[in-house]
Design a protein around this motif. Structure first.
Motif, PDB file in Angstrom:
ATOM      1  N   SER A   1      18.549   0.429  -7.267  1.00  0.00           N
ATOM      2  CA  SER A   1      19.300   1.538  -7.353  1.00  0.00           C
ATOM      3  C   SER A   1      18.526   2.679  -7.261  1.00  0.00           C
ATOM      4  CB  SER A   1      19.972   1.643  -8.550  1.00  0.00           C
ATOM      5  OG  SER A   1      18.844   1.650  -9.678  1.00  0.00           O
ATOM      6  N   ARG A   2      17.068   2.799  -6.976  1.00  0.00           N
ATOM      7  CA  ARG A   2      16.503   4.181  -6.829  1.00  0.00           C
ATOM      8  C   ARG A   2      15.515   3.986  -5.647  1.00  0.00           C
ATOM      9  NH1 ARG A   2      13.347   5.064 -11.941  1.00  0.00           N
ATOM     10  NH2 ARG A   2      13.220   2.594 -11.769  1.00  0.00           N
ATOM     11  N   ASP A   3      14.932   2.818  -5.494  1.00  0.00           N
ATOM     12  CA  ASP A   3      13.766   2.738  -4.519  1.00  0.00           C
ATOM     13  C   ASP A   3      14.457   2.760  -3.022  1.00  0.00           C
ATOM     14  OD1 ASP A   3      11.902   1.045  -6.444  1.00  0.00           O
ATOM     15  OD2 ASP A   3      12.075   3.214  -6.144  1.00  0.00           O
ATOM     16  N   HIS A   4      14.002   3.334  -1.991  1.00  0.00           N
ATOM     17  CA  HIS A   4      14.669   3.292  -0.587  1.00  0.00           C
ATOM     18  C   HIS A   4      13.328   2.967   0.155  1.00  0.00           C
ATOM     19  CE1 HIS A   4      18.418   4.790  -1.520  1.00  0.00           C
ATOM     20  NE2 HIS A   4      17.811   5.425  -2.577  1.00  0.00           N
ATOM     21  N   MET A   5      13.492   1.975   1.052  1.00  0.00           N
ATOM     22  CA  MET A   5      12.390   1.667   2.313  1.00  0.00           C
ATOM     23  C   MET A   5      12.859   1.817   3.491  1.00  0.00           C
ATOM     24  SD  MET A   5       9.998  -1.625   2.434  1.00  0.00           S
ATOM     25  CE  MET A   5      11.071  -2.815   3.205  1.00  0.00           C
ATOM     26  N   THR A   6      12.086   2.300   4.317  1.00  0.00           N
ATOM     27  CA  THR A   6      12.258   2.632   5.733  1.00  0.00           C
ATOM     28  C   THR A   6      11.301   1.782   6.501  1.00  0.00           C
ATOM     29  OG1 THR A   6      13.364   4.703   5.464  1.00  0.00           O
ATOM     30  CG2 THR A   6      12.496   4.259   7.890  1.00  0.00           C
ATOM     31  N   ILE A   7      11.779   1.058   7.321  1.00  0.00           N
ATOM     32  CA  ILE A   7      10.854   0.412   8.615  1.00  0.00           C
ATOM     33  C   ILE A   7      10.948   1.254   9.675  1.00  0.00           C
ATOM     34  CG2 ILE A   7      10.071  -1.654   9.711  1.00  0.00           C
ATOM     35  CD1 ILE A   7       9.786  -2.336   6.757  1.00  0.00           C
ATOM     36  N   ARG A   8       9.669   1.860  10.216  1.00  0.00           N
ATOM     37  CA  ARG A   8       9.929   2.658  11.447  1.00  0.00           C
ATOM     38  C   ARG A   8       8.426   2.610  12.234  1.00  0.00           C
ATOM     39  NH1 ARG A   8       6.481   6.732  10.538  1.00  0.00           N
ATOM     40  NH2 ARG A   8       6.394   7.446   8.416  1.00  0.00           N
ATOM     41  N   PRO A   9       8.414   2.854  13.605  1.00  0.00           N
ATOM     42  CA  PRO A   9       7.162   2.952  14.255  1.00  0.00           C
ATOM     43  C   PRO A   9       6.318   3.887  13.531  1.00  0.00           C
ATOM     44  CG  PRO A   9       9.287   2.972  15.878  1.00  0.00           C
ATOM     45  CD  PRO A   9       9.779   3.162  14.391  1.00  0.00           C
ATOM     46  N   GLU A  10       4.941   3.532  13.726  1.00  0.00           N
ATOM     47  CA  GLU A  10       3.700   4.588  13.365  1.00  0.00           C
ATOM     48  C   GLU A  10       4.203   5.867  14.164  1.00  0.00           C
ATOM     49  OE1 GLU A  10       0.217   3.010  14.323  1.00  0.00           O
ATOM     50  OE2 GLU A  10       0.154   3.856  16.148  1.00  0.00           O
ATOM     51  N   THR A  11       3.684   7.153  13.509  1.00  0.00           N
ATOM     52  CA  THR A  11       3.205   8.146  14.287  1.00  0.00           C
ATOM     53  C   THR A  11       1.914   8.638  14.018  1.00  0.00           C
ATOM     54  OG1 THR A  11       3.886   9.709  12.525  1.00  0.00           O
ATOM     55  CG2 THR A  11       5.773   8.951  13.801  1.00  0.00           C
ATOM     56  N   SER A  12       1.609   9.505  14.543  1.00  0.00           N
ATOM     57  CA  SER A  12      -0.102  10.087  14.555  1.00  0.00           C
ATOM     58  C   SER A  12       0.004  10.439  13.150  1.00  0.00           C
ATOM     59  CB  SER A  12      -0.478  11.129  15.529  1.00  0.00           C
ATOM     60  OG  SER A  12       0.517  12.164  15.324  1.00  0.00           O
ATOM     61  N   GLY A  13       0.816  10.967  12.345  1.00  0.00           N
ATOM     62  CA  GLY A  13       0.698  11.398  10.948  1.00  0.00           C
ATOM     63  C   GLY A  13       0.434  10.203   9.971  1.00  0.00           C
ATOM     64  N   ASP A  14       0.541   8.878  10.533  1.00  0.00           N
ATOM     65  CA  ASP A  14       0.392   7.728   9.566  1.00  0.00           C
ATOM     66  C   ASP A  14      -0.926   7.155   9.753  1.00  0.00           C
ATOM     67  OD1 ASP A  14       3.355   7.751   8.976  1.00  0.00           O
ATOM     68  OD2 ASP A  14       3.845   6.900  10.804  1.00  0.00           O
ATOM     69  N   PHE A  15      -1.661   7.499  10.663  1.00  0.00           N
ATOM     70  CA  PHE A  15      -2.879   6.837  11.084  1.00  0.00           C
ATOM     71  C   PHE A  15      -3.764   6.602   9.515  1.00  0.00           C
ATOM     72  CE2 PHE A  15      -2.910   8.260  15.748  1.00  0.00           C
ATOM     73  CZ  PHE A  15      -1.959   7.691  15.927  1.00  0.00           C
ATOM     74  N   SER A  16      -4.136   7.734   8.993  1.00  0.00           N
ATOM     75  CA  SER A  16      -5.031   7.647   7.809  1.00  0.00           C
ATOM     76  C   SER A  16      -4.359   6.731   6.708  1.00  0.00           C
ATOM     77  CB  SER A  16      -5.122   9.005   7.233  1.00  0.00           C
ATOM     78  OG  SER A  16      -5.622   9.108   6.161  1.00  0.00           O
ATOM     79  N   ALA A  17      -3.036   6.471   6.545  1.00  0.00           N
ATOM     80  CA  ALA A  17      -2.347   5.635   5.741  1.00  0.00           C
ATOM     81  C   ALA A  17      -2.659   4.389   6.026  1.00  0.00           C
ATOM     82  CB  ALA A  17      -0.889   6.307   5.454  1.00  0.00           C
ATOM     83  N   ILE A  18      -2.546   4.240   7.206  1.00  0.00           N
ATOM     84  CA  ILE A  18      -2.513   2.871   7.935  1.00  0.00           C
ATOM     85  C   ILE A  18      -3.778   2.313   7.682  1.00  0.00           C
ATOM     86  CG2 ILE A  18      -2.531   1.490   9.876  1.00  0.00           C
ATOM     87  CD1 ILE A  18      -0.258   3.178  10.993  1.00  0.00           C
ATOM     88  N   GLU A  19      -4.824   2.930   7.730  1.00  0.00           N
ATOM     89  CA  GLU A  19      -6.198   2.719   7.472  1.00  0.00           C
ATOM     90  C   GLU A  19      -6.413   2.478   6.209  1.00  0.00           C
ATOM     91  OE1 GLU A  19      -8.959   5.813   8.094  1.00  0.00           O
ATOM     92  OE2 GLU A  19      -9.376   4.973  10.442  1.00  0.00           O
ATOM     93  N   ASN A  20      -5.827   3.048   5.089  1.00  0.00           N
ATOM     94  CA  ASN A  20      -5.891   2.872   3.758  1.00  0.00           C
ATOM     95  C   ASN A  20      -5.153   1.636   3.345  1.00  0.00           C
ATOM     96  OD1 ASN A  20      -7.518   5.139   3.518  1.00  0.00           O
ATOM     97  ND2 ASN A  20      -6.062   6.673   3.023  1.00  0.00           N
ATOM     98  N   ILE A  21      -4.034   1.567   3.788  1.00  0.00           N
ATOM     99  CA  ILE A  21      -3.555   0.295   3.568  1.00  0.00           C
ATOM    100  C   ILE A  21      -4.177  -0.889   3.845  1.00  0.00           C
ATOM    101  CG2 ILE A  21      -1.223  -1.285   4.136  1.00  0.00           C
ATOM    102  CD1 ILE A  21       0.132   1.445   4.778  1.00  0.00           C
ATOM    103  N   HIS A  22      -4.767  -1.126   4.925  1.00  0.00           N
ATOM    104  CA  HIS A  22      -5.674  -2.210   5.214  1.00  0.00           C
ATOM    105  C   HIS A  22      -6.923  -2.501   4.298  1.00  0.00           C
ATOM    106  CE1 HIS A  22      -2.820  -3.744   7.939  1.00  0.00           C
ATOM    107  NE2 HIS A  22      -2.841  -2.483   8.777  1.00  0.00           N
TER     108      HIS A  22
END
Ligand SMILES: CC(C)(COP(=O)(O)OP(=O)(O)OC[C@H]1O[C@@H](n2cnc3c(N)ncnc32)[C@H](O)[C@@H]1OP(=O)(O)O)[C@@H](O)C(=O)NCCC(=O)NCCS
Length: 182
Positions: free
Chosen positions: A13-34
């Motif tokens: 009821s509260r959490d929302h998820m979006t699947i979307r293409p990466e943007t340049s603002g995501d690069f650091s978050a993507i590194e940290n995820i892996h």
């Protein structure tokens, strides 16, 4: 990079998820995820974040999707072109895929994989290959097929998902970015 309409999914009821293409603002978050997702993975060389960066630098990230929950990027999946017997083909390699440890087992990985497979189909993919655990990937239709082999990979861990009637025969090779060293 494939431009894909972001897909919003509701979890509970509260959490929302979006699947979307990466943007340049995501690069650091993507590194940290892996880095976090593969930190304790038994077969990882802990280079997955470097592989994604190297694929991107070589314009070989055919599809790169992130999962965002409540404004935070918590998962990522990459697809890149592969070769069979050294020749270009319309098959893609799935991986790496990672979800932040705190967010695992909530269906995020599955949504990234399903949306990623749809995205490569839209690119004209004739199939997809991955190296992984059959217990997880069989649910998406991946099976072992003796037509395809990969050097140094146990046959049961090389899984494929044909998207046409024809399955090519031969030796699968990743993009050279997969051999990046730390
Ligand atoms: C693998 C991964 C991406 C799955 O994402 P997730 O959001 O945790 O997974 P989901 O919630 O979509 O699916 C959970 C299900 O997958 C199973 N699962 C997750 N990883 C698995 C694995 N390596 N082998 C077998 N099953 C696995 C869980 O047991 C669970 O099964 P259930 O639904 O029957 O209970 C995530 O766990 C992860 O980042 N793991 C570390 C990195 C990794 O191993 N990446 C894949 C190799 S490239």
């Amino acid at each position: 990079m494939l431009l894909l309409a972001a897909r919003a999914l509701k979890f509970g009821s509260r959490d929302h998820m979006t699947i979307r293409p990466e943007t340049s603002g995501d690069f650091s978050a993507i590194e940290n995820i892996h880095i976090a997702a593969f930190a304790n993975h038994p077969y990882s060389r802990q280079t997955e974040h470097l592989i994604v960066n190297a694929l991107r630098a070589d314009h070989a990230l055919a599809v790169s999707l992130v999962a965002e929950m409540d404004g935070k990027v918590v998962g990522h999946i990459a697809f890149s072109p592969m070769k069979i017997n050294g020749c270009d083909c319309q098959w893609f390699i799935l991986g790496p895929v990672g979800v932040l440890p705190d967010h695992q087992r909530h269906g995020i990985g599955q949504e990234l994989i399903r949306e990623g497979l749809k995205a490569i189909r839209r690119l004209g993919a004739e199939g997809c290959v991955l190296v992984g655990d059959p217990a997880y990937y069989s649910r998406f239709g991946f099976t072992h097929n003796s037509a395809l082999v990969m050097e140094s990979v146990p046959p049961e861990n090389l899984m494929c998902l044909p998207m046409t009637e024809q399955i090519p025969h031969g030796c699968v090779s990743h993009h050279p970015a997969f051999w990046v060293t730390a």
